[in-house]
Write a protein that holds these residues in place. Sequence first.
Motif: not given
Length: 325
Positions: A41, A44, A313-322
């Motif tokens: 998880y 990256n 944001r494009a780096w961390w937003e998907p990680l937080k959502a996942r």
Amino acid sequence: MQIFVTGGAGFIGSAYVRAVLKDEFAGAVGAKVTVLDLLSYSGNLANLPMTDSRLRFVQGDITDAALLRDLLPGHDAVVHFAAESHVDRSISGAVPFVTTNVLGTQILLDAAREAGVGRFLHVSTDEVYGSISEGSWTETWPLDPNSPYAASKASSDLLALAAHRTHGMDVVVTRCSNNYGTHQFPEKVIPLFVSNLLDGKQVPLYGDGGNIRDWLHVTDHVRGIQLALDKGRAGEVYNIGGGTELSNRELTGMLLDACGAGWDMVRPVEDRKGHDRRYSLDITKISKELGYTPQVTLEQGLADTVTWYRENRAWWEPLKARAGL
């Protein structure tokens, strides 16, 4: 020079790989790097310069002995970052920490010895020492871990040092204080707080906020690692700290100010089980022997980190959502 880096797609490992490939270290100019990472998880590929001709990436597990026997021959050094590292996750389920951090380290040590790798640098943590009410830990301080994560890292430290004493392997162990900087997975306190505040969400503060940590910018950490790789004495441990101690409440205040938020954005939560009260590393040994000094001030490092998360944001937003954060 050929360097084999485990966990090189994670936060600290990728910072090290990027620095090597940018030729930031005199001892590794022109080095080629093989990264082995399971891409669980927190791993990256976006953390790595995947198009760099000096980088080879392999997705795989450090517990896979056959894979290691295939990959390791020809490498001059191993820099071992791969680990399960989040204390809260270890409290809810310790088995993956024992599997990766203890068993995985032993399998990697065996494979490196079989392949004739020159130096094995094992990256560890100050959490193996437990908690200290005053003063600072030297490298000879007894290990007294309090969380399953810390216990698994202490075990791996002892296995690495035992490989030196038993088999004569060229092993060096480093123990760092709390890291921060860019590309850190957003379950950790600084990226979690910053990303929440940027989204107008409250941040959770454990207990009374009085737990104290020494903060180390990741670029200082990887510079210390390279010094230990280049000049550290075999069979020795080197503490790498940042020299800046803050309570969690003080750190929260700095992050609130940096994000333009007030204390109404802080939500007190029940304290973590077995929460160590204070960490503090003595860095005299690495400073005197290897010439290490932290160079990034906390004020500048936090400002740069907040700016990076604001602009990426494009780096961390998907990680937080996942991760459901």
